[in-house]
Design a protein around this motif. Structure first.
Motif, PDB file in Angstrom:
ATOM      1  N   UNK A  35       0.819  -1.208   0.000  1.00  0.00           N
ATOM      2  CA  UNK A  35       0.000   0.000   0.000  1.00  0.00           C
ATOM      3  C   UNK A  35       0.856   1.262   0.000  1.00  0.00           C
ATOM      4  N   UNK A  36       1.929   1.262   0.760  1.00  0.00           N
ATOM      5  CA  UNK A  36       2.783   2.440   0.855  1.00  0.00           C
ATOM      6  C   UNK A  36       3.390   2.815  -0.499  1.00  0.00           C
ATOM      7  N   UNK A  37       3.532   1.854  -1.386  1.00  0.00           N
ATOM      8  CA  UNK A  37       4.111   2.129  -2.696  1.00  0.00           C
ATOM      9  C   UNK A  37       3.193   2.957  -3.588  1.00  0.00           C
ATOM     10  N   UNK A  38       1.930   3.074  -3.203  1.00  0.00           N
ATOM     11  CA  UNK A  38       0.985   3.884  -3.982  1.00  0.00           C
ATOM     12  C   UNK A  38       1.500   5.304  -4.155  1.00  0.00           C
ATOM     13  N   UNK A  39       2.208   5.819  -3.142  1.00  0.00           N
ATOM     14  CA  UNK A  39       2.707   7.193  -3.200  1.00  0.00           C
ATOM     15  C   UNK A  39       3.647   7.419  -4.376  1.00  0.00           C
ATOM     16  N   UNK A  40       4.230   6.341  -4.896  1.00  0.00           N
ATOM     17  CA  UNK A  40       5.199   6.462  -5.981  1.00  0.00           C
ATOM     18  C   UNK A  40       4.540   6.575  -7.360  1.00  0.00           C
ATOM     19  N   UNK A  41       3.260   6.238  -7.456  1.00  0.00           N
ATOM     20  CA  UNK A  41       2.587   6.177  -8.752  1.00  0.00           C
ATOM     21  C   UNK A  41       1.654   7.380  -8.926  1.00  0.00           C
ATOM     22  N   UNK A  42       2.206   8.457  -9.444  1.00  0.00           N
ATOM     23  CA  UNK A  42       1.423   9.698  -9.568  1.00  0.00           C
ATOM     24  C   UNK A  42       0.281   9.552 -10.570  1.00  0.00           C
ATOM     25  N   UNK A  43       0.469   8.780 -11.634  1.00  0.00           N
ATOM     26  CA  UNK A  43      -0.599   8.620 -12.624  1.00  0.00           C
ATOM     27  C   UNK A  43      -1.776   7.863 -12.034  1.00  0.00           C
ATOM     28  N   UNK A  44      -1.484   6.836 -11.243  1.00  0.00           N
ATOM     29  CA  UNK A  44      -2.539   6.071 -10.585  1.00  0.00           C
ATOM     30  C   UNK A  44      -3.358   6.979  -9.675  1.00  0.00           C
ATOM     31  N   UNK A  45      -2.677   7.833  -8.932  1.00  0.00           N
ATOM     32  CA  UNK A  45      -3.355   8.737  -8.002  1.00  0.00           C
ATOM     33  C   UNK A  45      -4.139   9.818  -8.746  1.00  0.00           C
ATOM     34  N   UNK A  46      -3.662  10.184  -9.939  1.00  0.00           N
ATOM     35  CA  UNK A  46      -4.365  11.183 -10.742  1.00  0.00           C
ATOM     36  C   UNK A  46      -5.649  10.597 -11.328  1.00  0.00           C
ATOM     37  N   UNK A  47      -5.560   9.407 -11.880  1.00  0.00           N
ATOM     38  CA  UNK A  47      -6.728   8.775 -12.493  1.00  0.00           C
ATOM     39  C   UNK A  47      -7.798   8.480 -11.452  1.00  0.00           C
ATOM     40  N   UNK A  48      -7.388   7.919 -10.327  1.00  0.00           N
ATOM     41  CA  UNK A  48      -8.343   7.584  -9.262  1.00  0.00           C
ATOM     42  C   UNK A  48      -8.300   8.679  -8.202  1.00  0.00           C
ATOM     43  N   UNK A  49      -8.765   9.860  -8.615  1.00  0.00           N
ATOM     44  CA  UNK A  49      -8.661  11.040  -7.757  1.00  0.00           C
ATOM     45  C   UNK A  49      -9.561  10.966  -6.535  1.00  0.00           C
ATOM     46  N   UNK A  50     -10.487  10.005  -6.513  1.00  0.00           N
ATOM     47  CA  UNK A  50     -11.337   9.840  -5.345  1.00  0.00           C
ATOM     48  C   UNK A  50     -10.628   9.196  -4.174  1.00  0.00           C
ATOM     49  N   UNK A  51      -9.458   8.613  -4.437  1.00  0.00           N
ATOM     50  CA  UNK A  51      -8.680   7.984  -3.376  1.00  0.00           C
ATOM     51  C   UNK A  51      -8.417   6.514  -3.651  1.00  0.00           C
ATOM     52  N   UNK A  52      -7.474   5.961  -2.927  1.00  0.00           N
ATOM     53  CA  UNK A  52      -7.120   4.545  -3.030  1.00  0.00           C
ATOM     54  C   UNK A  52      -7.136   3.965  -1.619  1.00  0.00           C
ATOM     55  N   UNK A  53      -7.845   2.872  -1.462  1.00  0.00           N
ATOM     56  CA  UNK A  53      -8.051   2.244  -0.156  1.00  0.00           C
ATOM     57  C   UNK A  53      -7.534   0.816  -0.187  1.00  0.00           C
ATOM     58  N   UNK A  54      -6.927   0.379   0.905  1.00  0.00           N
ATOM     59  CA  UNK A  54      -6.558  -1.037   1.037  1.00  0.00           C
ATOM     60  C   UNK A  54      -7.370  -1.633   2.177  1.00  0.00           C
ATOM     61  N   UNK A  55      -7.942  -2.808   1.907  1.00  0.00           N
ATOM     62  CA  UNK A  55      -8.748  -3.525   2.891  1.00  0.00           C
ATOM     63  C   UNK A  55      -8.054  -4.829   3.261  1.00  0.00           C
TER      64      UNK A  55
END
Length: 218
Positions: free
Chosen positions: A49-69
């Motif tokens: 999950x912490x690696x999400x911070x490295x993927x700016x395009x992923x965070x841009x496309x899913x601007x509503x947020x990314x959640x890990x369950x």
């Protein structure tokens, strides 16, 4: 997919157009996720999950947020960080349940839900994650905001494809995902009498089918 049109050919053409738009927008982001976050199956869920911070395009496309369950459906990570959401139980949502069935195989798209990190309605897309022994270890949930007045990547892509066309997209709960009249976005159309025959068509293959319905004046 359920679409109103004057011909089966047009239904299938427009449905395929919508799928193509979504694929071009999301597939590269999911590939980034698979190769840069989920490639090392030995990593614990939170380290992935912490690696999400490295993927700016992923965070841009899913601007509503990314959640890990976690495997029990509890929120263990959010990006952006919202501590008030940690430990919430999302196990009852359709996208979580579906993501546990075939982890890592197919993305599970859920109904519109009011679970956005800023309190907004979102379309959730979940991917089940496995460890090196092919055991389910949790799910990553990607949120697409449903706004009537904000040009997110999702809406910009659809409007670019369907500009000057009267195209309406509903989710399986009959809530409006896309509409040329922005004020209709997010509304529930289940009580629309003129759409009742369309909604009465049986939902087979988990919704991955196309049907057409001609209105009386069509």
């Amino acid at each position: 997919d359920l679409v109103i049109s004057q011909s089966d050919e047009l239904v299938r053409y427009k449905a395929e157009e919508a799928r193509q738009v979504m694929g071009e927008l999301y597939n590269p982001a999911f590939i980034d996720f698979m190769f840069n976050i989920d490639a090392d199956k030995s990593l614990p869920l939170l380290e992935r999950a912490e690696k999400v911070h490295e993927l700016t395009n992923l965070r841009y496309i899913f601007e509503g947020g990314i959640i890990f369950l976690n495997p029990q459906g509890k929120v263990v990570f959010t990006d952006p960080y919202h501590p008030e959401v940690i430990s919430e139980d999302w196990s009852g949502y359709d996208f979580f349940v579906d993501s546990t069935i075939n982890p890592g195989v197919d993305a599970a798209t859920g109904k519109i839900a009011d679970i956005g990190l800023e309190g907004q309605s979102v379309i959730p897309i979940a991917i089940g994650l496995r460890d090196e022994n092919n055991q389910y270890v949790g799910s990553a949930v990607f949120l697409i905001s449903i706004y009537d007045d904000v040009d997110t990547p999702f809406y910009m892509a659809l409007r670019s494809q369907f500009r000057n066309e009267t195209i309406m997209i509903l989710d399986s709960a009959k809530r409006v995902v896309f509409h040329p009249d922005r004020s209709q976005i997010g509304r529930n159309y289940s009580d629309k009498e003129d759409l009742a025959p369309l909604f009465a068509i049986p939902n087979v293959n988990n919704g991955s089918h196309i049907e057409s319905y001609r209105t009386p004046d069509g």
